[in-house]
Design an enzyme around this catalytic site. Sequence first.
Site, PDB file in Angstrom:
ATOM      1  CG  ASP A 116       3.768  13.218 -32.014  1.00 60.60           C
ATOM      2  OD1 ASP A 116       3.827  12.008 -31.705  1.00 60.60           O
ATOM      3  OD2 ASP A 116       3.013  13.641 -32.915  1.00 60.60           O
ATOM      4  CG  ASP A 166      -5.060   6.106 -32.143  1.00 61.72           C
ATOM      5  OD1 ASP A 166      -6.129   5.647 -32.579  1.00 61.72           O
ATOM      6  OD2 ASP A 166      -4.038   5.428 -31.983  1.00 61.72           O
ATOM      7  CG  ASP A 202      -9.740  10.996 -40.887  1.00 62.00           C
ATOM      8  OD1 ASP A 202      -9.488  10.769 -39.676  1.00 62.00           O
ATOM      9  OD2 ASP A 202      -9.198  10.366 -41.818  1.00 62.00           O
ATOM     10  CG  PHE A 241      -3.362  11.741 -41.832  1.00 63.24           C
ATOM     11  CD1 PHE A 241      -3.150  10.381 -41.705  1.00 63.24           C
ATOM     12  CD2 PHE A 241      -4.456  12.302 -41.183  1.00 63.24           C
ATOM     13  CE1 PHE A 241      -4.007   9.592 -40.949  1.00 63.24           C
ATOM     14  CE2 PHE A 241      -5.315  11.524 -40.423  1.00 63.24           C
ATOM     15  CZ  PHE A 241      -5.084  10.170 -40.311  1.00 63.24           C
TER      16      PHE A 241
END
Length: 280
Positions: A116, A166, A202, A241
């Site tokens: 990350d 993203d 999602d 999340f």
Amino acid sequence: MSDSPNTPASPQPHAPRAKGEPRFPDGPRADPAGSHFERRIRSFQPRRSRVTTGQADALQRLWPAWGLDIDGQRVIDLAELFGNTAPVVLEIGFGMGEATALMAADAPGTNILAVDVHTPGQGNLLRLADLAGLTNVRVANGDAIILLREMLAPGSLAGLRVYFPDPWPKKRHHKRRLIQPEFLTLAASRLAPGALVHCATDWEPYAEQMLEVLTAHPSFENTAPGGGFAPRPEHRPRTRFEGQGLEKGHVVNDLLFRRVESDGERDAEERNGGARDATG
């Protein structure tokens, strides 16, 4: 009254960092690859947010042993990095690291190389790993493409995880999405035959794109019966999340594809097997 020579000096406030001075001298570098590689379109957007005291402490203490800056200057010996020869799964984009730490605790025989660019998340994952006594997590800082292309040996990975990348929802930004045919070709070269690629999102349009490009790629086969999306496997914990997305009515889709052996790899394996048989 002034302090005597034997009296400890009063603590001084931290001096502001000079321009260009690293935030954590022994921690992750701001741009580890520097100008060594082309400035291509990135699939990630660096985020700036506050590092807590606990995260900062973990970065200072643990980064020298458990951290890796992606500088693209060498091929990593994964057995040396982890101190063992257990299979290594690459996770790209781990957020604050809660799910990564849980998966590492549930599978101590699997090493996780987690990548990350978010400094608070890097510190938090190191903190969680330390608290749980985990030894099978290493945190990499920088561009996952450079890591795959320059720093990992062919066939060295037992799996790849990309959870909630993203989605770059605007059409003009779709080229920034990570899961593209060229990325899958690169990933396939670093994955051993049989390795599992696990994606989750999602954002339904992105899920459909992932399914399309993975299905079309000759190096991967869908493990879901009849094709399509897979049920969420037990080894992927539900994150905060994800819970927030579900509360908003988002649909989470998982994709589980296996790296298949090519004809060339199969032929090479048969030749090597025959050579071993001939030499006894």
